[in-house]
Scaffold this active site. Structure first.
Site, PDB file in Angstrom:
ATOM      1  N   GLY A 112       8.973  -9.127 -23.994  1.00  0.00           N
ATOM      2  CA  GLY A 112       8.269  -9.966 -23.021  1.00  0.00           C
ATOM      3  C   GLY A 112       7.826  -9.133 -21.835  1.00  0.00           C
ATOM      4  O   GLY A 112       6.830  -8.394 -21.896  1.00  0.00           O
ATOM      5  N   GLY A 113       8.593  -9.194 -20.763  1.00  0.00           N
ATOM      6  CA  GLY A 113       8.266  -8.553 -19.489  1.00  0.00           C
ATOM      7  C   GLY A 113       7.743  -7.127 -19.600  1.00  0.00           C
ATOM      8  O   GLY A 113       6.713  -6.797 -19.003  1.00  0.00           O
ATOM      9  N   GLU A 134      16.823 -13.808 -30.472  1.00  0.00           N
ATOM     10  CA  GLU A 134      16.662 -13.685 -29.024  1.00  0.00           C
ATOM     11  C   GLU A 134      17.773 -14.463 -28.326  1.00  0.00           C
ATOM     12  O   GLU A 134      17.593 -15.661 -28.026  1.00  0.00           O
ATOM     13  CB  GLU A 134      15.308 -14.253 -28.596  1.00  0.00           C
ATOM     14  CG  GLU A 134      14.119 -13.512 -29.152  1.00  0.00           C
ATOM     15  CD  GLU A 134      12.943 -13.564 -28.195  1.00  0.00           C
ATOM     16  OE1 GLU A 134      12.519 -12.512 -27.722  1.00  0.00           O
ATOM     17  OE2 GLU A 134      12.460 -14.672 -27.893  1.00  0.00           O
ATOM     18  N   HIS A 151      10.202 -20.472 -29.575  1.00  0.00           N
ATOM     19  CA  HIS A 151      10.698 -19.600 -28.492  1.00  0.00           C
ATOM     20  C   HIS A 151      11.640 -20.420 -27.602  1.00  0.00           C
ATOM     21  O   HIS A 151      11.410 -21.609 -27.373  1.00  0.00           O
ATOM     22  CB  HIS A 151       9.517 -19.057 -27.685  1.00  0.00           C
ATOM     23  CG  HIS A 151       9.931 -17.978 -26.734  1.00  0.00           C
ATOM     24  ND1 HIS A 151      10.520 -18.252 -25.535  1.00  0.00           N
ATOM     25  CD2 HIS A 151       9.873 -16.632 -26.827  1.00  0.00           C
ATOM     26  CE1 HIS A 151      10.801 -17.112 -24.916  1.00  0.00           C
ATOM     27  NE2 HIS A 151      10.419 -16.110 -25.681  1.00  0.00           N
ATOM     28  N   GLU A 176      11.985 -20.624 -24.523  1.00  0.00           N
ATOM     29  CA  GLU A 176      11.340 -21.264 -23.365  1.00  0.00           C
ATOM     30  C   GLU A 176      10.654 -22.562 -23.791  1.00  0.00           C
ATOM     31  O   GLU A 176      10.585 -23.517 -23.023  1.00  0.00           O
ATOM     32  CB  GLU A 176      10.338 -20.292 -22.715  1.00  0.00           C
ATOM     33  CG  GLU A 176      11.070 -19.188 -21.963  1.00  0.00           C
ATOM     34  CD  GLU A 176      10.267 -17.921 -21.777  1.00  0.00           C
ATOM     35  OE1 GLU A 176       9.055 -17.914 -22.024  1.00  0.00           O
ATOM     36  OE2 GLU A 176      10.890 -16.903 -21.380  1.00  0.00           O
ATOM     37  N   SER A 206      15.053  -8.577 -22.977  1.00  0.00           N
ATOM     38  CA  SER A 206      15.143  -7.481 -22.000  1.00  0.00           C
ATOM     39  C   SER A 206      15.001  -6.087 -22.606  1.00  0.00           C
ATOM     40  O   SER A 206      15.616  -5.132 -22.128  1.00  0.00           O
ATOM     41  CB  SER A 206      16.446  -7.597 -21.195  1.00  0.00           C
ATOM     42  OG  SER A 206      16.459  -8.812 -20.477  1.00  0.00           O
ATOM     43  N   LYS A 231       3.536 -14.190 -22.652  1.00  0.00           N
ATOM     44  CA  LYS A 231       3.875 -15.489 -22.033  1.00  0.00           C
ATOM     45  C   LYS A 231       2.649 -16.000 -21.246  1.00  0.00           C
ATOM     46  O   LYS A 231       1.529 -15.710 -21.633  1.00  0.00           O
ATOM     47  CB  LYS A 231       5.126 -15.376 -21.169  1.00  0.00           C
ATOM     48  CG  LYS A 231       6.277 -14.707 -21.926  1.00  0.00           C
ATOM     49  CD  LYS A 231       7.602 -14.870 -21.271  1.00  0.00           C
ATOM     50  CE  LYS A 231       8.645 -14.106 -22.083  1.00  0.00           C
ATOM     51  NZ  LYS A 231      10.002 -14.335 -21.664  1.00  0.00           N
ATOM     52  N   ASN A 266       5.076 -10.295 -26.155  1.00  0.00           N
ATOM     53  CA  ASN A 266       4.888 -11.696 -25.791  1.00  0.00           C
ATOM     54  C   ASN A 266       4.489 -11.724 -24.318  1.00  0.00           C
ATOM     55  O   ASN A 266       5.312 -11.521 -23.448  1.00  0.00           O
ATOM     56  CB  ASN A 266       6.204 -12.462 -26.020  1.00  0.00           C
ATOM     57  CG  ASN A 266       6.124 -13.907 -25.557  1.00  0.00           C
ATOM     58  OD1 ASN A 266       5.040 -14.418 -25.263  1.00  0.00           O
ATOM     59  ND2 ASN A 266       7.264 -14.579 -25.484  1.00  0.00           N
ATOM     60  N   GLY A 326      14.562 -12.299 -20.513  1.00  0.00           N
ATOM     61  CA  GLY A 326      14.073 -12.281 -19.132  1.00  0.00           C
ATOM     62  C   GLY A 326      15.142 -12.077 -18.071  1.00  0.00           C
ATOM     63  O   GLY A 326      14.902 -12.308 -16.894  1.00  0.00           O
TER      64      GLY A 326
HETATM   65  P1  PGA Z   1      11.904 -10.354 -22.191  1.00  0.00           P
HETATM   66  O1  PGA Z   1      11.334 -11.571 -23.050  1.00  0.00           O
HETATM   67  O2  PGA Z   1      11.615  -9.088 -22.965  1.00  0.00           O
HETATM   68  O3  PGA Z   1      11.176 -10.422 -20.892  1.00  0.00           O
HETATM   69  O4  PGA Z   1      13.379 -10.566 -22.053  1.00  0.00           O
HETATM   70  C1  PGA Z   1      11.465 -11.610 -24.437  1.00  0.00           C
HETATM   71  C2  PGA Z   1      10.849 -12.882 -24.959  1.00  0.00           C
HETATM   72  O5  PGA Z   1      10.818 -13.877 -24.248  1.00  0.00           O
HETATM   73  O6  PGA Z   1      10.371 -12.942 -26.085  1.00  0.00           O
END
Ligand code: PGA
Length: 245
Positions: A231-232, A164, A92, A94, A210, A10, A8, A170
């Site tokens: 994500g990151g 999640e 998601h 967010e 994470s 983002k 992802n 994050g």
């Molecule tokens: P992250 O994000 O791996 O940076 O924690 C996961 C996500 O938002 O799907």
């Protein structure tokens, strides 16, 4: 298990940066990996036409529930579909938090995605406070129950649930294996109660929050999940390579 790895991006990476990303990455997936999904910004979904194959797919990070209309700034399923995009992340945390997406709205989006033959990746998870208050089961039951309202059992093959926990997204704080396993069993129980034991057993669940190249091997040991959502750590092609290879 390491059957599905979903990235992802983002709101990161321009089209030009994604060209560079794909020229840097070498995808030598081992045999266990069956599906690699790149959820890139809308502006780069056209890469699906170039890079999609049996292993690699592209996914949108969101879409509007209506097919077309006066929704300035929104993107419809038709627009995504035209690029041959097969996956869409929905609900998601967010989006739930920053764009006030409700379970009802997410449910409409899932129905639209299924109508277009896409696989909907429904993101669910509790806050730290809800976890501390032992409300994880309740939260998951509500998000899944409402999110999948009027979705039939035969449509579940086009649904992936991404567990999640919000406190892990994050933050650098990855959930422990026992917590991921426990939550995935709760999710299977919810699906078994709503549909059938078979549906619960066959449901694909991924963990997100994470995940990186250091902790992924430990997470892939969990048998009740099919993979991860990253994500990151997916933004760096070399880091992502270590996770998939
Ligand atoms: P992250 O994000 O791996 O940076 O924690 C996961 C996500 O938002 O799907």
């Amino acid at each position: 298990m390491k059957e599905i790895v979903i990235s992802n991006f983002k709101m990161n990476m321009t089209d030009g940066q994604i060209v560079e990303y794909f020229s840097n990455i070498s995808i030598k997936a081992d045999k266990t990996l069956k599906k690699l999904v790149f959820c890139v910004p809308f502006t780069s979904l056209h890469f699906a036409e170039k890079y999609q194959n049996d292993l690699i797919s592209f996914g949108a990070q969101n879409m509007h529930e209506e097919e077309f209309g006066s929704y300035t700034g929104e993107i419809s399923a038709n627009m995504i579909d035209e690029f041959g995009v097969k996956y869409v992340l929905l609900g998601h945390s967010e989006r739930r938090k920053n764009f006030n997406e409700t379970n009802e709205k997410i449910n409409k989006k899932i129905k639209t995605a299924l109508k277009h033959g896409m696989t909907a990746i429904l993101c669910v998870g509790e806050t730290l406070q809800q976890r501390k208050r032992n409300q994880t089961y309740e939260v998951l039951r509500l998000q899944i129950g409402s999110g999948l309202d009027e979705i039939y059992e035969n449509e579940l093959s086009n649904i992936i649930i991404a567990y999640e926990p919000i406190w892990a997204v994050g933050t650098g704080k990855v959930a422990e294996n026992k917590d991921i396993e426990e939550a995935s069993l709760l999710i299977k129980k919810i699906i078994s109660e709503h549909y059938s034991v078979n549906a619960g057993n066959n449901l694909k669940i991924v963990y997100g929050g994470s995940v990186n190249s250091k902790n992924c091997k430990q997470i892939f040991k969990i048998k009740t999940i099919s993979g991860v959502l990253i994500g990151g750590a997916s933004l760096d092609s070399k880091e992502f390579e270590k996770i998939i290879c």
